[in-house]
Design a protein around this motif. Structure first.
Motif, PDB file in Angstrom:
ATOM      1  N   ASN A  30       0.827  -1.215   0.000  1.00 21.21           N
ATOM      2  CA  ASN A  30       0.000   0.000   0.000  1.00 21.21           C
ATOM      3  C   ASN A  30       0.859   1.262   0.000  1.00 21.21           C
ATOM      4  OD1 ASN A  30      -2.424  -1.381  -0.027  1.00 21.21           O
ATOM      5  ND2 ASN A  30      -2.574  -1.479   2.221  1.00 21.21           N
ATOM      6  N   THR A  31       1.852   1.319   0.912  1.00 21.28           N
ATOM      7  CA  THR A  31       2.717   2.497   0.954  1.00 21.28           C
ATOM      8  C   THR A  31       3.568   2.586  -0.305  1.00 21.28           C
ATOM      9  OG1 THR A  31       2.814   2.326   3.363  1.00 21.28           O
ATOM     10  CG2 THR A  31       4.435   3.750   2.306  1.00 21.28           C
ATOM     11  N   ALA A  32       4.012   1.433  -0.800  1.00 22.63           N
ATOM     12  CA  ALA A  32       4.796   1.418  -2.030  1.00 22.63           C
ATOM     13  C   ALA A  32       4.002   2.051  -3.173  1.00 22.63           C
ATOM     14  CB  ALA A  32       5.201  -0.006  -2.388  1.00 22.63           C
ATOM     15  N   CYS A  33       2.749   1.681  -3.309  1.00 25.15           N
ATOM     16  CA  CYS A  33       1.934   2.222  -4.393  1.00 25.15           C
ATOM     17  C   CYS A  33       1.550   3.681  -4.135  1.00 25.15           C
ATOM     18  CB  CYS A  33       0.679   1.366  -4.591  1.00 25.15           C
ATOM     19  SG  CYS A  33       1.054  -0.220  -5.398  1.00 25.15           S
ATOM     20  N   SER A  34       1.457   4.057  -2.870  1.00 25.00           N
ATOM     21  CA  SER A  34       1.210   5.464  -2.559  1.00 25.00           C
ATOM     22  C   SER A  34       2.368   6.325  -3.053  1.00 25.00           C
ATOM     23  CB  SER A  34       1.020   5.640  -1.053  1.00 25.00           C
ATOM     24  OG  SER A  34       0.931   7.012  -0.710  1.00 25.00           O
ATOM     25  N   ARG A  35       3.611   5.859  -2.809  1.00 24.20           N
ATOM     26  CA  ARG A  35       4.785   6.594  -3.298  1.00 24.20           C
ATOM     27  C   ARG A  35       4.813   6.586  -4.824  1.00 24.20           C
ATOM     28  NH1 ARG A  35       4.511   7.902   1.267  1.00 24.20           N
ATOM     29  NH2 ARG A  35       6.165   7.834   2.844  1.00 24.20           N
ATOM     30  N   ALA A  36       4.453   5.459  -5.429  1.00 26.98           N
ATOM     31  CA  ALA A  36       4.435   5.372  -6.889  1.00 26.98           C
ATOM     32  C   ALA A  36       3.395   6.323  -7.474  1.00 26.98           C
ATOM     33  CB  ALA A  36       4.153   3.937  -7.321  1.00 26.98           C
ATOM     34  N   SER A  37       2.271   6.448  -6.800  1.00 27.62           N
ATOM     35  CA  SER A  37       1.218   7.357  -7.259  1.00 27.62           C
ATOM     36  C   SER A  37       1.706   8.807  -7.219  1.00 27.62           C
ATOM     37  CB  SER A  37      -0.028   7.194  -6.383  1.00 27.62           C
ATOM     38  OG  SER A  37      -1.037   8.109  -6.762  1.00 27.62           O
ATOM     39  N   THR A  38       2.410   9.172  -6.138  1.00 24.73           N
ATOM     40  CA  THR A  38       2.987  10.517  -6.038  1.00 24.73           C
ATOM     41  C   THR A  38       3.975  10.752  -7.162  1.00 24.73           C
ATOM     42  OG1 THR A  38       2.749  10.504  -3.631  1.00 24.73           O
ATOM     43  CG2 THR A  38       4.327  12.072  -4.572  1.00 24.73           C
ATOM     44  N   LEU A  39       4.775   9.761  -7.446  1.00 24.80           N
ATOM     45  CA  LEU A  39       5.765   9.877  -8.515  1.00 24.80           C
ATOM     46  C   LEU A  39       5.090  10.170  -9.851  1.00 24.80           C
ATOM     47  CD1 LEU A  39       8.722   7.403  -9.064  1.00 24.80           C
ATOM     48  CD2 LEU A  39       7.403   8.277 -10.973  1.00 24.80           C
ATOM     49  N   VAL A  40       4.063   9.393 -10.182  1.00 29.33           N
ATOM     50  CA  VAL A  40       3.384   9.553 -11.474  1.00 29.33           C
ATOM     51  C   VAL A  40       2.690  10.902 -11.565  1.00 29.33           C
ATOM     52  CG1 VAL A  40       1.501   8.676 -12.901  1.00 29.33           C
ATOM     53  CG2 VAL A  40       3.119   7.088 -11.838  1.00 29.33           C
ATOM     54  N   ARG A  41       2.107  11.343 -10.452  1.00 34.26           N
ATOM     55  CA  ARG A  41       1.387  12.620 -10.450  1.00 34.26           C
ATOM     56  C   ARG A  41       2.349  13.795 -10.602  1.00 34.26           C
ATOM     57  NH1 ARG A  41      -0.605  12.053  -5.959  1.00 34.26           N
ATOM     58  NH2 ARG A  41       0.722  13.408  -4.683  1.00 34.26           N
ATOM     59  N   GLU A  42       3.469  13.759  -9.895  1.00 27.62           N
ATOM     60  CA  GLU A  42       4.367  14.910  -9.889  1.00 27.62           C
ATOM     61  C   GLU A  42       5.430  14.861 -10.996  1.00 27.62           C
ATOM     62  OE1 GLU A  42       5.907  16.282  -6.237  1.00 27.62           O
ATOM     63  OE2 GLU A  42       4.148  15.713  -5.062  1.00 27.62           O
ATOM     64  N   PHE A  43       5.697  13.659 -11.495  1.00 25.56           N
ATOM     65  CA  PHE A  43       6.721  13.516 -12.536  1.00 25.56           C
ATOM     66  C   PHE A  43       6.146  12.675 -13.672  1.00 25.56           C
ATOM     67  CE2 PHE A  43       8.691  13.628  -8.311  1.00 25.56           C
ATOM     68  CZ  PHE A  43       9.434  14.792  -8.403  1.00 25.56           C
ATOM     69  N   PRO A  44       5.175  13.218 -14.394  1.00 21.89           N
ATOM     70  CA  PRO A  44       4.451  12.423 -15.403  1.00 21.89           C
ATOM     71  C   PRO A  44       5.322  11.954 -16.561  1.00 21.89           C
ATOM     72  CG  PRO A  44       3.910  14.761 -15.592  1.00 21.89           C
ATOM     73  CD  PRO A  44       4.685  14.604 -14.316  1.00 21.89           C
ATOM     74  N   ASN A  45       6.483  12.545 -16.747  1.00 27.04           N
ATOM     75  CA  ASN A  45       7.355  12.136 -17.849  1.00 27.04           C
ATOM     76  C   ASN A  45       8.501  11.236 -17.390  1.00 27.04           C
ATOM     77  OD1 ASN A  45       5.845  13.765 -19.643  1.00 27.04           O
ATOM     78  ND2 ASN A  45       7.053  15.561 -19.071  1.00 27.04           N
ATOM     79  N   SER A  46       8.483  10.835 -16.139  1.00 27.91           N
ATOM     80  CA  SER A  46       9.562  10.025 -15.584  1.00 27.91           C
ATOM     81  C   SER A  46       9.638   8.651 -16.256  1.00 27.91           C
ATOM     82  CB  SER A  46       9.360   9.840 -14.075  1.00 27.91           C
ATOM     83  OG  SER A  46      10.262   8.882 -13.558  1.00 27.91           O
ATOM     84  N   ARG A  47      10.834   8.109 -16.337  1.00 28.35           N
ATOM     85  CA  ARG A  47      11.025   6.768 -16.887  1.00 28.35           C
ATOM     86  C   ARG A  47      10.408   5.695 -15.996  1.00 28.35           C
ATOM     87  NH1 ARG A  47      17.415   5.412 -15.612  1.00 28.35           N
ATOM     88  NH2 ARG A  47      17.436   6.197 -13.476  1.00 28.35           N
TER      89      ARG A  47
END
Length: 369
Positions: A315-332
């Motif tokens: 759950n926490t892992a996916c929460s961090r992943a969700s933040t990543l996608v939202r704030e860095f939409p062009n990230s690899r």
């Protein structure tokens, strides 16, 4: 063409008039202006002659010295190396020294090294270091001469030479550079304990914010600690560096080049050397929260998410992943987050890759190079 010529004449007349009002000799201004025009046109021998004329007519000693130095440089550019060397040597020997003395000596050394008189040139660099240690150009002279000594005598001999130089010039503005160059060579020759002691001595003697090598010395000391298996000491040195990180009054931080690199190493040392995933997660998360201008914030979030996943906290892992996608939409890492977390979807406007590469889904250190 006539209009351009008239405008040039008007501009030069205005320059001359302003010079007269400012107390400058109009003949000096005219000669200097003609020298600059010749230089711009690539007529370097003519430019040298005009700068000589300007020097002869200069009412102020500083203007005289500046024009004389430029004349020497124009002779060099014209290919008259002998004439340039003689002029530069004359300026370098002038007493009392002027603002061009150290620079002229460095240029003279450079000219001699490049044109068949390397022994004289390197001797000039040594003279520059000894006589003008507070000049900025002396730092370049020191690094250059030390590298030459490495090639001719070996790094251990260079350390002995640097230590002797430090005894004489250690209290000058060149002192820190002397000490740092000696520490680098001590490390390169394999004396890790000796190099470690030297780097920490530099940190103590030239602390932040005055020390130019404060960060580099702590970082190198931490690398030695890691090599010797002293991982907690390595982290302590990196934290000492980051403790000096300041917040700007208006925006951002007084960010030094080693700061992000140090923060990344702290996280990976906890993860890979000490096997302390909890502290590693905290360290990676600080990169995301505290280093707001860093290009490694998405890397840090992904590393943190992977560590949570390894500990079974999806759950926490996916929460961090969700933040990543939202704030860095062009990230690899966006396609990796989609693959790992079904509830995470890339934004409609995203230029991220479509495929997640296998090497990204393993917890690893993002490159700081």
């Amino acid at each position: 063409m006539r209009t351009a010529a008239r405008l040039a004449s008007i501009a030069f007349f205005a320059l001359t008039l302003a010079a007269c009002r400012g107390g400058k000799d109009p003949n000096f201004v005219r000669a200097f202006h003609e020298a600059e025009r010749a230089q711009t046109a690539g007529r370097y021998a003519e430019a040298a002659a005009r700068f000589d004329e300007a020097a002869a007519k200069a009412p102020d000693p500083r203007e005289k010295g500046h024009a004389a130095y430029l004349a020497a440089k124009m002779l060099e550019r014209s290919g008259d190396n002998a004439g340039a060397s003689a002029r530069l040597e004359s300026i370098a020997r002038q007493e009392p020294p002027t603002e061009h003395t150290a620079r002229a000596l460095y240029d003279l050394a450079d000219l001699r090294i490049a044109h068949g008189e390397p022994d004289k040139g390197y001797a000039d660099l040594g003279t520059l270091i000894e006589k003008h240690p507070s000049s900025g150009i002396s730092t370049h002279a020191l690094v250059r001469l030390a590298a030459h000594r490495d090639e001719t005598s070996g790094q251990k001999d260079t350390v002995v030479w640097l230590d002797g130089l430090g005894e004489r010039l250690g209290k000058s503005e060149l002192g820190e550079t002397i000490a740092y160059q000696a520490a680098l060579r001590t490390q390169a020759t394999g004396d890790l304990p000796g190099a470690h002691a030297r780097f920490l001595a530099i940190v103590d003697r030239w602390p932040y914010p005055y020390g130019n090598t404060f960060d580099d010395s702590l970082y190198r000391a931490s690398e030695i600690d890691e090599t010797l298996g002293r991982n907690e000491e390595a982290i302590a040195h990196l934290n000492r560096m980051l403790a000096e990180r300041e917040t700007a009054h208006l925006l951002g931080t007084y960010q030094r080049p080693r700061y992000t690199q140090a923060a990344l190493r702290i996280a990976t040392l906890y993860r890979d050397r000490l096997n302390d995933r909890a502290k590693a997660r905290e360290a990676f998360h600080r990169i995301y929260t505290d280093f707001t201008t860093s290009v490694y914030r998405d890397d840090a979030l992904w590393q943190e998410a992977e560590l949570y996943r390894l500990d079974g906290d999806a759950n926490t892992a996916c929460s961090r992943a969700s933040t990543l996608v939202r704030e860095f939409p062009n990230s690899r890492y966006v396609p990796c987050a989609e693959a790992k977390c079904p509830n995470v979807a890339r934004p409609s406007k995203s230029d991220a890759p479509k495929k997640c590469h296998d090497y990204l889904v393993r917890a690893r250190e993002p490159s700081a190079n």
